[in-house]
Scaffold this motif. Structure first.
Motif, mmCIF file in Angstrom:
data_model
loop_
_atom_site.group_PDB
_atom_site.id
_atom_site.type_symbol
_atom_site.label_atom_id
_atom_site.label_comp_id
_atom_site.label_asym_id
_atom_site.label_seq_id
_atom_site.Cartn_x
_atom_site.Cartn_y
_atom_site.Cartn_z
ATOM 1 N N ARG A 1 1.020 11.122 -11.915
ATOM 2 C CA ARG A 1 1.589 10.623 -10.669
ATOM 3 C C ARG A 1 1.543 9.107 -10.681
ATOM 4 O O ARG A 1 0.772 8.496 -11.435
ATOM 5 C CB ARG A 1 0.849 11.165 -9.452
ATOM 6 C CG ARG A 1 -0.540 10.604 -9.221
ATOM 7 C CD ARG A 1 -1.068 10.958 -7.831
ATOM 8 N NE ARG A 1 -2.388 10.413 -7.584
ATOM 9 C CZ ARG A 1 -3.522 11.061 -7.799
ATOM 10 N NH1 ARG A 1 -3.484 12.311 -8.250
ATOM 11 N NH2 ARG A 1 -4.683 10.490 -7.556
ATOM 12 N N CYS A 2 2.380 8.517 -9.850
ATOM 13 C CA CYS A 2 2.472 7.072 -9.758
ATOM 14 C C CYS A 2 1.822 6.610 -8.452
ATOM 15 O O CYS A 2 2.085 7.195 -7.396
ATOM 16 C CB CYS A 2 3.932 6.614 -9.802
ATOM 17 S SG CYS A 2 4.843 7.173 -11.265
ATOM 18 N N GLU A 3 1.007 5.580 -8.572
ATOM 19 C CA GLU A 3 0.394 4.974 -7.390
ATOM 20 C C GLU A 3 0.737 3.497 -7.362
ATOM 21 O O GLU A 3 0.793 2.849 -8.402
ATOM 22 C CB GLU A 3 -1.127 5.165 -7.396
ATOM 23 C CG GLU A 3 -1.562 6.612 -7.271
ATOM 24 C CD GLU A 3 -3.075 6.755 -7.216
ATOM 25 O OE1 GLU A 3 -3.760 5.722 -7.412
ATOM 26 O OE2 GLU A 3 -3.558 7.875 -6.988
ATOM 27 N N CYS A 4 0.980 2.993 -6.170
ATOM 28 C CA CYS A 4 1.422 1.610 -6.021
ATOM 29 C C CYS A 4 0.241 0.672 -5.845
ATOM 30 O O CYS A 4 -0.808 1.055 -5.321
ATOM 31 C CB CYS A 4 2.355 1.485 -4.820
ATOM 32 S SG CYS A 4 3.918 2.349 -5.036
ATOM 33 N N ARG A 5 0.477 -0.548 -6.287
ATOM 34 C CA ARG A 5 -0.533 -1.578 -6.072
ATOM 35 C C ARG A 5 -0.523 -1.996 -4.603
ATOM 36 O O ARG A 5 0.377 -1.655 -3.844
ATOM 37 C CB ARG A 5 -0.247 -2.786 -6.979
ATOM 38 C CG ARG A 5 -0.189 -2.428 -8.454
ATOM 39 C CD ARG A 5 0.017 -3.660 -9.318
ATOM 40 N NE ARG A 5 0.261 -3.282 -10.710
ATOM 41 C CZ ARG A 5 -0.696 -2.969 -11.577
ATOM 42 N NH1 ARG A 5 -1.954 -3.018 -11.199
ATOM 43 N NH2 ARG A 5 -0.390 -2.625 -12.820
ATOM 44 N N SER A 6 -1.543 -2.750 -4.244
ATOM 45 C CA SER A 6 -1.675 -3.176 -2.850
ATOM 46 C C SER A 6 -0.453 -3.972 -2.430
ATOM 47 O O SER A 6 0.031 -4.840 -3.172
ATOM 48 C CB SER A 6 -2.938 -4.021 -2.683
ATOM 49 O OG SER A 6 -3.047 -4.493 -1.369
ATOM 50 N N GLY A 7 0.050 -3.676 -1.268
ATOM 51 C CA GLY A 7 1.227 -4.352 -0.748
ATOM 52 C C GLY A 7 2.531 -3.679 -1.095
ATOM 53 O O GLY A 7 3.599 -4.172 -0.713
ATOM 54 N N TYR A 8 2.468 -2.575 -1.836
ATOM 55 C CA TYR A 8 3.676 -1.844 -2.226
ATOM 56 C C TYR A 8 3.537 -0.398 -1.795
ATOM 57 O O TYR A 8 2.426 0.107 -1.571
ATOM 58 C CB TYR A 8 3.908 -1.907 -3.731
ATOM 59 C CG TYR A 8 4.268 -3.296 -4.231
ATOM 60 C CD1 TYR A 8 5.593 -3.666 -4.438
ATOM 61 C CD2 TYR A 8 3.267 -4.238 -4.489
ATOM 62 C CE1 TYR A 8 5.917 -4.940 -4.883
ATOM 63 C CE2 TYR A 8 3.579 -5.516 -4.933
ATOM 64 C CZ TYR A 8 4.914 -5.854 -5.133
ATOM 65 O OH TYR A 8 5.242 -7.099 -5.567
ATOM 66 N N GLU A 9 4.650 0.295 -1.703
ATOM 67 C CA GLU A 9 4.666 1.711 -1.377
ATOM 68 C C GLU A 9 5.704 2.413 -2.225
ATOM 69 O O GLU A 9 6.669 1.796 -2.693
ATOM 70 C CB GLU A 9 4.965 1.930 0.104
ATOM 71 C CG GLU A 9 6.325 1.407 0.537
ATOM 72 C CD GLU A 9 6.540 1.582 2.031
ATOM 73 O OE1 GLU A 9 5.644 2.141 2.674
ATOM 74 O OE2 GLU A 9 7.602 1.160 2.550
ATOM 75 N N LEU A 10 5.497 3.718 -2.428
ATOM 76 C CA LEU A 10 6.413 4.492 -3.253
ATOM 77 C C LEU A 10 7.748 4.664 -2.556
ATOM 78 O O LEU A 10 7.826 4.930 -1.355
ATOM 79 C CB LEU A 10 5.824 5.873 -3.561
ATOM 80 C CG LEU A 10 4.763 5.942 -4.660
ATOM 81 C CD1 LEU A 10 4.186 7.336 -4.743
ATOM 82 C CD2 LEU A 10 5.333 5.526 -6.013
ATOM 83 N N ALA A 11 8.810 4.528 -3.350
ATOM 84 C CA ALA A 11 10.141 4.823 -2.840
ATOM 85 C C ALA A 11 10.349 6.338 -2.842
ATOM 86 O O ALA A 11 9.466 7.113 -3.239
ATOM 87 C CB ALA A 11 11.195 4.119 -3.691
ATOM 88 N N ASP A 12 11.533 6.761 -2.433
ATOM 89 C CA ASP A 12 11.805 8.190 -2.327
ATOM 90 C C ASP A 12 11.767 8.902 -3.671
ATOM 91 O O ASP A 12 11.521 10.104 -3.728
ATOM 92 C CB ASP A 12 13.179 8.404 -1.678
ATOM 93 C CG ASP A 12 13.186 7.972 -0.226
ATOM 94 O OD1 ASP A 12 12.103 7.989 0.390
ATOM 95 O OD2 ASP A 12 14.261 7.612 0.283
ATOM 96 N N ASP A 13 11.991 8.171 -4.773
ATOM 97 C CA ASP A 13 11.973 8.846 -6.079
ATOM 98 C C ASP A 13 10.555 9.088 -6.583
ATOM 99 O O ASP A 13 10.360 9.693 -7.644
ATOM 100 C CB ASP A 13 12.759 8.035 -7.115
ATOM 101 C CG ASP A 13 12.167 6.639 -7.342
ATOM 102 O OD1 ASP A 13 11.087 6.330 -6.788
ATOM 103 O OD2 ASP A 13 12.804 5.848 -8.063
ATOM 104 N N ARG A 14 9.534 8.648 -5.826
ATOM 105 C CA ARG A 14 8.122 8.831 -6.149
ATOM 106 C C ARG A 14 7.703 8.144 -7.444
ATOM 107 O O ARG A 14 6.620 8.401 -7.952
ATOM 108 C CB ARG A 14 7.740 10.316 -6.227
ATOM 109 C CG ARG A 14 8.242 11.175 -5.094
ATOM 110 C CD ARG A 14 7.830 10.644 -3.741
ATOM 111 N NE ARG A 14 6.394 10.619 -3.547
ATOM 112 C CZ ARG A 14 5.797 10.039 -2.513
ATOM 113 N NH1 ARG A 14 6.508 9.380 -1.611
ATOM 114 N NH2 ARG A 14 4.486 10.080 -2.387
#
Length: 1469
Positions: free
Chosen positions: A921-934
Motif C-alpha cells: 500500500r502507499c502512504e503519503c508523507r506529511s502534508g500530502y494525501e492519497l488521490a482517488d487512484d490510491r
C-alpha cells in the motif's frame, strides 16, 4: 490442531468506523420505452382513475404526439399530481399502464420552490447552528398554542423556541423537552460546503395554492375549504451527516434533501414533509460520544409539544419513524397518495389532542363497522417493511376494487396525552391500515382527483381483498383480515393510543372508475423448482429481498424469491440512458483489482484475472485470507442468562484447500461450552472461501465483503431456539474482512468437560437474486468418558447481499449448489478462554448417489501446492501449482514479493511504499494525501482562514474577535465591554453594574465607560477621596452632592445624614424608599442590618471596644491549624508569630530542618532557604524592605474551549477537555496565590472571570482570564471560613457559605449590596449551587448529627429541606442546567446521587467513591476532586463508570472545581 489461530495472533481491524449497510435491491426506476420512466408500485395506485392519472404522469408526449419541452414537463408535473382525470382507458392500454406506470416518487423539481432568489434566508453552515428568531407575519397554531416566532436548526428540525445544545436532544428519542417539528432529526453537518439550509415565510399565491391542494387532498372532509394565508418553508438541500474528521477517510458522499412546509390560516396549521426520490441517502447518524462503538441512530421524524408544567408528565408527541427501514421508506411511501409527500394537521383553535396524519383510504367507519380493539390493525406497519421498487404488483381479473383496512378504534386517553405511532418491526405483518399498504400489496390509496372548486365530495366505495387460495377478489363486508398466519394483530399497547376514526382523514375511490385487467400469466401456481423445500412450523420467512405480491404463503415454511417478469414484448423496449450511472464517473466504486464495464442500464465491476469477488471487493485467488471481528450475545444457557459484548473473533482461511479456522476469545464458560455444536458460526467463512469445483464459485464471488448472514437454529429435543446474525462490513486496508456477530436466544446446557463431535455433512444452497438460502439438519454427539449422547438441530440460513443488476444474465430457475464439509472440529479451552472451530469446505454441483470416480487433487484439496499458490488441474489426477498474485516461486514453495524493494509498485512522488503479504500500500508523507487512484499523493491545500479572508460571521471588528481553530472552523468572542454570542455583540452598560466609586459619576460609552469624581472629591473615579481644600467631611461631601442631584427629575439618591461634627450617623434611612440600615464610620453599610419600610429600624451604635484584632500571621496560623484538624503533621507548615502577632523572622517547615527568612508581611526573602542542618541568619532588627512586595503573578491565559478549573491550596489549576476526555498532558497552573487556601471556585461566563474563596485570607477574590490580569479582592471583611461559592451570571450575583459564621450570604459580583440570606439552622454549610433559569438556590450542610441538602429562592424565600435521608457528608453539589438534575457527592455514603429540582426521581449514579470534596457536571460526565487520590476523577453520568482521572504532579488536597464554557449555558426551564 496446531493450525488453529489464537485470538491474539491477528490484530483486529480496530479504529475503523466503516459501516456497510445492505439496503436490499437498488431502488432505481427501470427504463421505459421512448423516455418513459417506470417506477415500482411504491406509491398509491388503484382504480382506473389512479391508472389514468399515472398514465398522464408517465407519458412524456403531448396529445399531438410531439415531445414536450423540459419546462413544460416541469411546470405541469405538480398540476398533474393533483388533477388526475377519471377517464377509463381501453383494456389494451390498461395492460400497458400496469406494466409501465406507477406512482413515481417525488421528483426533486417538484419540491416547493426555494433558493435565495426566492427570498430564502441561508442558515450559517456548521454542525449545530440555529437561525435567529423568525418573526411570523401571522401567528401559527401548534397543538393548542399560538406562536409568533420560529427557529430553524441544522439538525433537520424547526422549533418555536431556540434550541439547546445538540447533545441534549439530537441523539435522544422522542419526546424532546422543547417544541419540535422534525422532518429529519439527526446529527447533520453542513460544514465545508456540504449542503445548505434555507428558510422563509411566503405569502405568494403559487406557494399557498400548492400547499392548499396538498392539504385538501389529505384531509378532504375537514380541510376541503382550507385556504392558507401564510406558509413557512424550510429546505435542507444536499446536507451531510456529521462525521468525525480523520486524515485518511474523505467525507461520505451520502447527502440528503428534504423540505418542510407549514401552511396556516387564522384557525389551523398543517405541516407537509417532502422527500424527493433519492433524496435520502443516509438514514441515521452516529452519536458523537459513542467513541468506538459502531452505533447508528435512525433519524426521528415527527412532532413534539415539549415539556408541560407537570414535570412528571410528558407532553404529547407524534413519532413517524423508529427504525432505519421506516426512514428509508419516507420517500417511497406516503399518507397522501404521492410517494415522498406526507401531510399532518398540527394545530388548531379547536381541541386537538395530538397530531392528526392524513390517510388516503376508504372511510370504513361509514362503509363497515370498526373491528373491536383487540382486532385493530397497524397502519404504520408499512414503514417497517423492506419496500423496494421491485415489489411490482398486478391486478387479477376478478379484482374490481381494493379493500381499505379500518382505522384504529378510539380508546380512552387514561390521563396521558402522548401518542406513540413509532413503527415497531414485526416478523409477521398483518394488513396495513389507514391507507398505508403492507409491502406485499398495492398501496390502496390513489391521489384524489381534485377540481378548482372547494369542498368536493368523494363517493363511498365497497372494498375487496384477495382470497389467498383462489386469488379472486371478494367483498370483506366488515370482516377481520388475518395476517400471514391467520391471526389478527392488535396494535393496542398500554399507555398509548392511535388516532381515533374521527381523527384520521380518509378518502375513497369512485366506484365507476372500472376494473384493471389481469396481468398475463398470473394465477398459475408456482412450480416445484420455484419454491425451495417446505419448512415446518407454519412460518413464512420474509427475506430482505422482494417477495411477489399476493403470493400465497401456505402452512409450510416457504422461502420465496423474485424473478423479473419479462415477456416477449420487452424486446421492443428502449432505454433512456441520459441519467444512468457510468464507469466514467463511478469506476472508483470498483476494487483496485477490478475493471468497470458499462451496460445499457448502468455499470458493473468485475474482478481481474487471478482475483475473485463481486467486483467491488476482490481478493487474490489462492492466497490465505484473514477475518477480524467482534461477537456479542444475550443467551440463556438452559435457564441461566449469559451476556457478553464485543469479544474478539479472528479467522484464518487457506483458500486453495478450503480450510477455515475460527477463534473466539473471552466468551463466558457456560456460553462457550454450549456453543460448541454451533459450527455454522465459523462455517460461514468456509462457505465464503470454499474450494471451488470446476465451473462453480464460492460465496465471496457473489457477496463480496458486504453482506448479512442470518441463521435460526432450533435444537432438539428441547426445541431451544437461537438466532445468529453476522454482518460483513468490508475489507480493511490489509484486505482483512471485518465482521460483526450477534447471538441471541436459548441454547441447551452442556456440562463442562464434554466435547462435541459433528460428522462430515453436505448442505444445499439456493441462489436467488441478491440472496442465498439453505435449510438443513445436523446430528452431533456430546462425549465425556463413556457417556455418548446424540442430539440434533435444524438450521435455516439466509445470506443477503447487493448484486449488480445491470450485467446481462440468464433468467433461469434459482441455482442450487452443494457445500461439502469434510472435516469439522470444535473445541473450547477454558485455560485460554478460547472457542475454536475448524472446517474444510468444497463447493460444487448437487451430487447424485453414484459410484465414486477419481478426483483431481485440486478439487479435493489433497494437492501439495503452497498455501499461497493456486492449484491448476490437468488431465486425470495431474495438476500444476502457480503462486498467487503478490508471491513468487515454483508453486510448491512461494514467498512474498516485496514490491517496495523491487520497484514494481506504483506509488508516486511524495509517497512511501509499505509492503504487505501478497500486496503493498502507499502512504503519503506529511502534508500530502492519497488521490482517488490510491497511489498518487497530492498536496493538501491549506483550508481558507475565515478570520483572515473575512468570510467569518463574527460581529464587526470593533465589537468581536474572530478566533481560528483550523480547517474551516472558527469561533467568535465579544470584546471586553460587549456581550453576546460573538456573532452579535451588544454594548455592556457598565454603569448599571456600579463599577465606579460611590462618590463618582459613571459615563457609559460603546465598549467601555468612564468614571469622574463628584465636585469636592478628587481621584480617578474608581477611588475618590474628599478634597481637603473644601473643608468638608466625607458625610458632608456626599450630602452636598446628593442635594445637587435632586435638581434632576426622577433622582432618588440617598441623602446621607450627618451629625454636628459632619460624621455619618450610625443609622441611615432612605427618604424615598423607607429602607433603613446601619453604617460604619466611612458610611459603608453594615451587612445584614437593612430593614424594609414600615418595620422597626435596626439598633445601630458604635462598636464597643474589643481585644486587639488578629494580625495576618495569627489569622493564617489559626486557619491552617483548623484545616489540619488542630494538630499538624511533622511535615506541615504552620506560621510562627510573636506576642504581638508579627511574623517571626525565621520560619521552618514543620519539624524539619528546611527554614527560611521572611519579611514583616510573612513573604519569603529570596535566597535565604537553607539546606538541612544549616539555619539561615535572619536578623530581626533589619528594617523592612524599601522595595514594594512583588505583586502576585499574572494569570496564565487558558486555551480556547471547555476546561476545568480546580483549587489546590495556594494555586488554581487548569485542565482542558477534549469532548469529555481529560487532556492531562495540557494541564497547567492558571494562578499562584501565595499564602492562600483556595476552597470554593466558580466562573462568570459573561465577563470571563474566575471567583474563589480563601479560608486563609478570609476573603473572596476574582481575576479575569485575560492575559496579564491580576487578582482583585472584592470581599475582605465579615468572613471567617468562606467555603462554597456559586455565581449567577444572569443576575450578576454571587452566593457563598461560611462554615465559621454558619451563614449563607449574597452580594453583587463587585462585592456591593451584600446581604445575609440565612444565619439560623446551619451547622456546617459547605457546597452551594445556583439554578439561574428557575431562580433556585441549593446548599449542603454536613452537620454530622443531621446532614441535609436545602433549597430556597434566590431572594432567600421558601426555604425548605430537599434531602435529609441516607446522606452522610455531602461535600460536593452541582446543578446541571441541561439535564435539570441536582447532583451531590457524599464522602460519607461514598455515593454520587442525583434528583430532580423538586427532590423527586432520586437515583444513584456511582456508589463507590473515595473521598469526594467538590463536583461539577459537563455534558454526560461528572468531574469531582478526591482527597484520597488527590486528583480529578471523571464519571459517566449514564453508565456510572469511572472513565478517567488526573493526578497533578504536586500532590496535595484539591478543593473546589468548576467547568468553564466558551459560552454561557442557557439551560432549559
Amino acid at each position: 490442531m496446531s493450525n488453529f489461530p489464537r485470538a491474539g495472533d491477528w490484530v483486529p481491524a480496530g479504529g475503523r468506523s466503516q459501516s456497510a449497510r445492505w439496503e436490499g435491491p437498488e431502488s432505481r426506476p427501470a427504463r421505459a420505452p421512448a423516455g418513459i420512466q417506470v417506477a415500482g408500485w411504491r406509491g398509491a395506485a388503484s382504480g382506473l382513475a389512479g391508472l389514468a392519472g399515472l398514465a398522464g404522469r408517465a407519458g412524456t408526449r403531448s396529445a399531438a404526439g410531439q415531445p414536450r419541452s423540459g419546462a413544460s414537463m416541469r411546470g405541469d408535473r405538480a398540476a398533474r399530481r393533483l388533477a388526475l382525470q377519471p377517464l377509463p382507458p381501453p383494456p389494451l392500454l390498461l395492460l400497458l399502464l400496469l406494466l409501465l406506470s406507477g406512482a413515481a416518487a417525488l421528483h426533486p423539481g417538484e419540491l416547493f420552490p426555494y433558493g435565495q432568489s426566492r427570498g430564502d434566508q441561508l442558515l450559517q453552515e456548521g454542525d449545530d447552528e440555529s437561525s435567529a428568531a423568525v418573526k411570523l407575519a401571522s401567528p401559527l397554531h401548534f397543538y393548542e398554542a399560538q406562536f409568533s416566532y420560529l427557529y430553524v436548526g441544522t439538525n433537520g428540525i424547526i422549533s418555536t423556541q431556540d434550541f439547546p445544545r445538540e447533545t441534549q436532544y439530537v441523539d435522544d428519542d422522542f419526546p424532546t423537552d422543547f417544541p419540535a417539528i422534525a422532518p429529519f432529526l439527526a446529527d447533520i453537518d453542513t460544514s465545508q460546503g456540504r449542503g445548505q439550509v434555507l428558510y422563509r415565510e411566503d405569502t405568494s399565491l403559487a406557494v399557498l395554492g400548492q400547499a392548499a391542494r396538498y392539504v385538501r387532498a389529505g384531509f378532504p372532509r375537514t380541510a376541503a375549504r382550507f385556504t392558507p394565508t401564510h406558509a413557512f418553508l424550510a429546505t435542507w438541500e444536499q446536507v451531510g451527516a456529521y462525521e468525525e474528521a480523520t486524515s485518511r477517510a474523505p467525507p461520505s458522499g451520502e447527502l440528503n434533501t428534504f423540505q418542510a412546509v407549514l401552511a396556516s390560516d387564522e384557525s389551523d396549521t398543517y405541516a407537509l414533509f417532502l422527500y424527493p426520490a433519492n433524496g435520502l441517502q443516509f438514514f441515521g447518524t452516529r452519536p458523537k460520544e459513542s467513541y468506538n462503538v459502531q452505533l447508528e441512530l435512525p433519524a426521528r421524524v415527527g412532532f413534539c409539544r415539549g415539556e408541560t408544567d407537570d414535570l412528571k408528565r410528558e407532553g404529547p408527541y407524534f413519532s413517524l419513524t423508529s427504525t432505519e427501514q421506516s426512514v428509508k421508506n419516507l420517500y417511497q411511501q406516503s399518507n397522501l397518495g404521492i410517494p415522498g409527500v406526507w401531510a399532518f394537521h398540527i394545530g388548531s383553535t379547536s381541541p386537538l389532542e395530538n397530531i392528526r396524519p392524513a390517510t388516503i383510504g376508504g372511510d370504513l367507519t361509514k362503509a363497515h363497522p370498526s373491528p373491536p380493539p383487540e382486532q385493530s390493525f397497524r397502519p404504520e406497519a408499512a414503514l417497517e417493511s423492506d419496500y423496494t421498487e421491485d415489489n411490482l404488483d398486478y391486478y387479477d381479473e376478478n379484482e374490481g376494487e381494493v379493500e381499505y383496512p379500518p382505522s384504529e378504534p378510539e380508546e380512552a386517553w387514561n390521563g396521558h396525552s402522548s401518542i406513540d405511532v413509532s413503527f415497531q418491526a414485526k416478523a409477521e405483518l398483518g394488513p396495513g391500515g389507514g391507507g398505508i399498504s403492507p409491502p406485499d400489496s398495492v398501496p390502496a390509496s390513489p391521489l384524489p382527483h381534485l377540481t378548482a372548486s372547494d369542498g368536493q365530495s368523494y363517493p363511498e366505495t365497497e372494498s375487496v381483498t384477495l382470497d389467498p387460495q383462489t386469488k379472486e377478489g371478494r367483498v370483506l363486508e366488515g370482516r377481520d383480515v388475518p395476517d400471514l398466519n391467520g391471526r389478527v394483530e392488535s396494535s393496542e399497547q398500554p399507555g398509548t393510543r392511535g388516532p381515533a376514526p374521527s381523527e384520521i382523514e380518509s378518502d375513497s375511490l369512485d366506484p365507476t372508475q372500472g376494473t384493471p385487467p389481469p396481468h398475463p400469466g398470473r394465477g398459475a401456481p408456482l412450480s416445484e423448482e420455484d419454491v425451495p423445500p417446505a419448512h415446518p412450523e407454519g412460518k413464512a420467512v420474509l427475506l430482505n429481498y422482494s417477495v411477489p405480491a399476493h403470493t400465497p404463503l401456505g402452512q409450510g415454511r416457504q422461502v420465496l424469491g423474485v424473478e423479473d417478469v419479462i415477456d416477449s414484448s420487452t424486446e421492443v423496449f428502449t432505454y433512456n440512458a441520459a441519467n444512468k450511472e457510468t464507469c466514467e464517473h463511478n469506476h472508483r466504486q470498483c476494487s483496485r483489482h477490478a475493471f468497470c464495464t458499462d451496460y445499457t442500464t448502468g455499470f458493473c465491476c468485475h474482478c481481474q484475472s487471478r482475483f475473485y469477488g463481486n467486483g467491488k471487493h476482490c481478493l487474490p485467488a489462492g492466497a490465505p485470507h484473514r477475518v477480524n471481528g467482534k461477537v456479542s450475545g444475550h443467551l440463556h444457557v438452559g435457564h441461566l442468562p449469559v451476556h457478553f459484548s464485543d469479544v474478539d473473533l479472528h479467522a484464518y482461511v487457506v483458500s486453495n484447500d478450503g480450510r477455515a479456522y475460527t477463534a473466539i476469545s473471552h466468551i463466558p464458560q457456560p456460553a462457550a461450552q454450549a456453543l460448541l455444536p454451533l459450527t455454522p458460526i465459523g462455517g460461514l467463512f468456509g462457505w465464503l472461501f470454499a474450494l471451488e469445483k470446476p465451473g462453480w464459485e464460492n460465496g465471496f464471488s457473489f457477496t463480496g465483503a458486504t453482506f448479512t448472514h442470518d441463521m435460526e437454529i432450533t435444537f432438539y429435543p428441547g426445541e431451544e431456539r437461537v438466532q445468529i446474525t453476522q454482518t460483513a462490513e468490508g475489507l480493511d486496508p490489509e484486505n482483512y474482512l471485518s465482521i460483526k456477530t450477534n447471538i441471541q436466544g436459548q441454547v441447551p446446557y452442556i456440562p463442562a468437560n464434554f466435547t462435541a463431535h459433528i460428522a462430515p455433512y453436505k448442505e444445499i444452497y439456493h441462489y436467488l437474486d441478491s440472496a442465498v438460502t439453505s435449510t438443513s439438519s445436523r446430528d452431533y454427539s456430546l462425549i465425556f468418558g463413556a457417556i455418548n449422547q446424540t442430539r440434533s438441530y435444524r438450521i435455516y440460513q439466509n445470506i443477503t447481499y447487493q448484486a449488480c443488476r445491470h450485467a446481462p444474465r440468464h433468467w433461469a430457475i434459482p441455482t442450487t449448489r452443494q457445500l461439502n464439509v469434510d472435516r469439522v472440529f470444535a473445541l473450547y479451552t477454558e485455560e485460554e478462554s478460547l472457542l475454536r472451530f475448524a472446517v474444510t469446505n468444497q463447493i460444487g454441483p448437487v451430487e447424485e448417489n453414484s459410484e465414486p470416480t477419481p478426483v483431481n487433487p485440486c478439487y479435493d484439496g489433497s494437492h501439495t501446492c503452497d498455501i499461497t499458490a493456486r492449484c491448476h488441474p490437468g488431465t486425470d489426477v495431474d495438476y500444476t501449482c502457480e503462486c498467487a498474485s503478490g508471491y513468487q516461486g515454483d508453486g510448491r514453495s512461494c514467498v512474498d514479493v516485496n514490491e517496495c524493494a523491487t520497484g514494481s509498485h506504483h506509488c508516486g512522488p511524495n509517497s512511501m511504499c509499505v509492503n504487505l503479504p501478497g500486496s503493498y500500500r502507499c502512504e503519503c508523507r506529511s502534508g500530502y494525501e492519497l488521490a482517488d487512484d490510491r497511489h498518487t499523493c497530492v498536496l493538501i491545500a491549506p483550508p481558507p482562514n475565515p478570520c483572515e479572508d473575512g468570510s467569518h460571521t463574527c460581529a464587526p471588528a470593533g465589537q468581536a474577535r474572530c478566533i481560528y481553530h483550523g480547517g474551516s472552523t472558527f469561533s467568535c468572542v465579544c470584546l471586553p465591554g460587549y456581550t453576546g454570542s460573538g456573532h452579535q455583540c451588544t454594548d455592556v452598560d457598565e454603569c448599571s453594574e456600579n463599577r465606579c466609586h460611590p462618590s463618582a459619576t459613571c459615563y457609559n460609552t460603546p465598549g467601555s465607560f468612564s468614571c469622574r469624581c463628584h465636585p469636592g472629591y478628587h481621584g480617578d473615579g474608581f477611588q475618590c477621596t474628599p478634597d481637603p481644600a473644601s473643608g468638608l467631611k466625607p458625610c458632608e461631601q456626599q450630602q452636598h452632592h446628593a442635594h445637587a442631584q435632586q435638581a434632576y427629575p426622577g433622582s432618588q439618591l440617598h441623602i446621607p445624614q450627618c451629625d454636628d461634627q459632619g460624621h455619618f450617623l450610625p443609622l441611615q434611612c432612605h427618604s424615598s424608599t423607607g429602607f433603613c440600615w446601619c453604617v460604619d464610620s466611612d458610611g459603608h453599610e453594615v451587612p445584614g442590618t437593612r430593614t424594609p419600610p414600615g418595620s422597626t429600624p435596626p439598633h445601630c451604635r458604635p462598636p464597643e471596644p474589643t481585644q486587639r484584632p488578629q494580625t495576618v500571621c495569627e489569622r493564617w496560623r489559626e486557619n491552617l491549624l483548623e484545616h489540619y484538624g488542630g494538630t499538624p503533621r511533622d511535615d506541615q507548615y504552620v506560621p510562627q508569630c510573636d506576642d504581638l502577632g508579627h511574623f517571626i523572622p525565621l520560619q521552618c517547615h514543620g519539624k524539619s530542618d528546611f527554614c527560611w527568612c521572611v519579611d514583616q508581611d510573612g513573604r519569603e526573602v529570596q535566597g535565604t532557604r537553607s539546606q538541612p542542618g544549616i539555619t539561615p541568619a535572619c536578623i530581626p532588627t533589619v528594617a523592612p524592605p524599601t522595595v514594594r512586595p512583588v505583586p502576585r503573578p499574572d494569570v496564565t491565559p487558558p486555551s480556547v474551549g471547555t476546561f476545568l478549573l480546580y483549587a489546590q491550596g495556594q494555586q488554581i489549576g487548569h485542565l482542558p477537555l477534549n469532548g469529555t476526555k481529560l487532556q492531562k498532558d495540557m494541564a497547567k497552573t492558571l494562578l499562584s496565590l501565595h499564602g492562600s487556601i483556595v476552597v470554593g471556585i466558580d466562573y462568570d461566563c459573561h465577563e470571563r472571570m474566575v471567583y474563589w474563596t480563601d479560608v486563609a485570607g478570609r476573603t473572596i477574590s476574582r481575576a479575569s482570564l485575560q492575559p496579564g490580569a491580576e487578582p482583585e479582592t472584592i470581599i475582605n471583611s465579615g468572613l471567617i471560613s468562606p467555603e462554597g461559592l456559586a455565581i449567577d451570571h444572569f443576575r450578576r450575583t454571587m452566593y457563598w457559605t461560611d462554615s465559621g459564621l454558619d451563614k449563607i450570604e449574597r452580594a453583587r459580583l463587585d462585592g456591593s449590596e451584600r446581604k445575609a440570606l440565612f444565619h439560623t439552622e446551619l451547622v456546617n454549610p459547605r457546597a452551594i449551587a445556583v439554578d439561574p433559569i428557575r431562580g433556585n438556590l441549593y446548599w449542603t450542610d454536613w452537620n454530622r448529627e443531621a446532614p441535609k441538602i436545602e433549597t430556597s429562592s434566590l431572594e432567600g424565600e421558601n426555604r425548605r429541606i430537599l434531602v435529609n435521608k441516607d446522606i452522610g457528608l455531602p461535600n460536593g453539589l452541582t446543578f446541571d442546567p441541561f439535564s435539570k438534575l441536582l447532583c451531590w457527592a457524599d464522602a460519607g455514603t461514598k455515593k454520587l446521587e442525583c434528583t430532580l429540582p423538586d427532590g423527586t426521581g432520586r437515583r444513584v449514579i456511582q456508589n463507590n467513591l473515595n473521598y469526594p470534596f467538590s463536583i461539577v457536571s459537563y455534558a454526560d460526565h461528572f468531574y469531582h476532586t478526591d482527597w484520597r487520590r488527590d486528583g480529578v476523577i471523571s464519571v459517566n453520568r449514564d453508565s456510572g463508570q469511572f472513565t478517567d482521572e488526573y493526578l497533578p504532579e504536586q500532590r496535595s488536597h484539591l478543593y473546589g472545581i468548576t467547568a468553564v464554557y466558551p459560552y454561557c449555558p442557557a439551560g432549559r426551564k
